[in-house]
Design a protein around this motif. Structure first.
Motif, PDB file in Angstrom:
ATOM      1  N   GLU A   1       9.731  -5.071 -13.217  1.00 22.02           N
ATOM      2  CA  GLU A   1       8.689  -4.308 -12.535  1.00 22.02           C
ATOM      3  C   GLU A   1       7.543  -3.968 -13.486  1.00 22.02           C
ATOM      4  O   GLU A   1       6.368  -4.014 -13.123  1.00 22.02           O
ATOM      5  CB  GLU A   1       9.258  -3.013 -11.945  1.00 22.02           C
TER       6      GLU A   1
ATOM      7  N   LYS B   1       5.524  -7.121 -14.139  1.00 24.66           N
ATOM      8  CA  LYS B   1       4.666  -7.420 -12.995  1.00 24.66           C
ATOM      9  C   LYS B   1       3.491  -6.468 -12.932  1.00 24.66           C
ATOM     10  O   LYS B   1       2.364  -6.874 -12.631  1.00 24.66           O
ATOM     11  CB  LYS B   1       5.479  -7.332 -11.696  1.00 24.66           C
TER      12      LYS B   1
ATOM     13  N   SER C   1       6.038  -1.924  -7.206  1.00 24.77           N
ATOM     14  CA  SER C   1       6.918  -1.637  -6.065  1.00 24.77           C
ATOM     15  C   SER C   1       6.537  -2.464  -4.848  1.00 24.77           C
ATOM     16  O   SER C   1       5.354  -2.523  -4.481  1.00 24.77           O
ATOM     17  CB  SER C   1       6.844  -0.146  -5.718  1.00 24.77           C
ATOM     18  N   ASP C   2       7.525  -3.087  -4.221  1.00 23.46           N
ATOM     19  CA  ASP C   2       7.267  -3.889  -3.028  1.00 23.46           C
ATOM     20  C   ASP C   2       6.769  -3.025  -1.876  1.00 23.46           C
ATOM     21  O   ASP C   2       5.991  -3.493  -1.024  1.00 23.46           O
ATOM     22  CB  ASP C   2       8.541  -4.619  -2.593  1.00 23.46           C
ATOM     23  N   THR C   3       7.199  -1.789  -1.823  1.00 21.49           N
ATOM     24  CA  THR C   3       6.769  -0.894  -0.739  1.00 21.49           C
ATOM     25  C   THR C   3       5.288  -0.520  -0.874  1.00 21.49           C
ATOM     26  O   THR C   3       4.676  -0.085   0.095  1.00 21.49           O
ATOM     27  CB  THR C   3       7.618   0.393  -0.731  1.00 21.49           C
TER      28      THR C   3
ATOM     29  N   ALA D   1       3.045  -2.760  -2.071  1.00 20.26           N
ATOM     30  CA  ALA D   1       2.369  -4.042  -2.292  1.00 20.26           C
ATOM     31  C   ALA D   1       0.992  -4.121  -1.636  1.00 20.26           C
ATOM     32  O   ALA D   1       0.073  -4.762  -2.159  1.00 20.26           O
ATOM     33  CB  ALA D   1       3.244  -5.189  -1.793  1.00 20.26           C
TER      34      ALA D   1
END
Length: 266
Positions: A55, A58, A210-212, A214
């Motif tokens: 994370e 990224k 965090s994907d939430t 994105a």
């Protein structure tokens, strides 16, 4: 009269243009001077990256990087150059029109045979010229440094990253221009402009961590022109480019409209 105002603006920004170019070039050259150490210790560098949280990698745009490759390392360095270029552009945009109010010279300017539209146009053209000059000078320095570090480097991809940087500059300049039209007090222009730039940078980091979160990437122009993505694909993302062009057009059009109705204090 328009050209007189344009030339006047260019003269005002020559010194700051030289300082910003020198500082950005110095930062980039210093960073690239460490590349040989990274490339000669490939295993240790790759082990270090592998031990770090994905994370985090990224978030800072190095998840897909290979620091033993000059373009990948340059792409990592360039994200900080983009932050500096964005800060410069938004400061330029937020001050190039509004500084007449801050310096109490707007009455003198209005005494000239110039419409509000022509005033904004002359200043916007001067701002774009300043950013183009900074971009061209920095791109030339980047190509020179990369070719010293790695004579076989792909100059086409470097030029493409330079184009991405100019698109980012235009976008932040337009945002700064709009911020200056919305702010009620001239002394808040600089603070507000820098706040917008850094807020967008951190929104980009959050969107990658965090994907939430994105979808926050759409609020961060830094994610539109990620250097490592350009290095990998060899192209700019058409979707993000269209979003950037639309944002620039909206911000500039709104700035013209707001300035035409602005209650200007001398």
């Amino acid at each position: 009269m328009k050209m007189v105002l344009y030339r006047h603006e260019m003269k005002r920004y020559i010194r700051s243009l030289i300082i910003w170019t020198a500082c950005m070039a110095g930062l980039f050259a210093f960073g690239m001077s460490m590349f040989p150490s990274f490339s000669q210790n490939a295993k240790g560098m790759n082990d270090l990256l592998a031990s770090m949280p994905k994370e985090l990698l990224k978030g800072f745009g190095i998840a897909a990087s290979d620091f033993t490759r000059s373009l990948d390392y340059m792409a990592y360095m360039f994200q900080y150059i983009l932050l500096a270029a964005g800060a410069h552009a938004i400061l330029l945009g937020s001050g190039i029109v509004s500084k007449e109010e801050a310096e109490h010279t707007i009455d003198f300017l209005y005494a000239k045979p110039l419409t509000r539209t022509s005033i904004v146009t002359s200043k916007v053209l001067a701002g774009v010229t300043v950013m183009a000059a900074l971009n061209a000078a920095f791109l030339a320095i980047t190509i020179a440094v990369l070719n010293i570090v790695d004579p076989g480097v792909d100059n086409g991809k470097i030029a493409l990253i330079g184009l991405a940087m100019f698109c980012l500059q235009l976008l932040f300049f337009a945002l700064g221009l709009l911020v200056s039209m919305l702010a009620k007090r001239s002394r808040k222009f600089t603070t507000a402009g820098l706040g917008v730039a850094f807020a967008m940078y951190f929104l980009g980091i959050m969107s990658a961590v965090s994907d939430t979160l994105a979808d926050l990437k759409y609020l961060s122009p830094f994610k539109y022109f990620e250097p490592i993505g350009i290095v990998r694909s060899g192209a700019l993302d058409a979707g993000y480019l269209l979003i950037a062009v639309a944002m620039i057009a909206v911000c500039v059009a709104a700035s013209y409209a707001l300035y035409s109705r602005r209650d200007l204090a001398g």
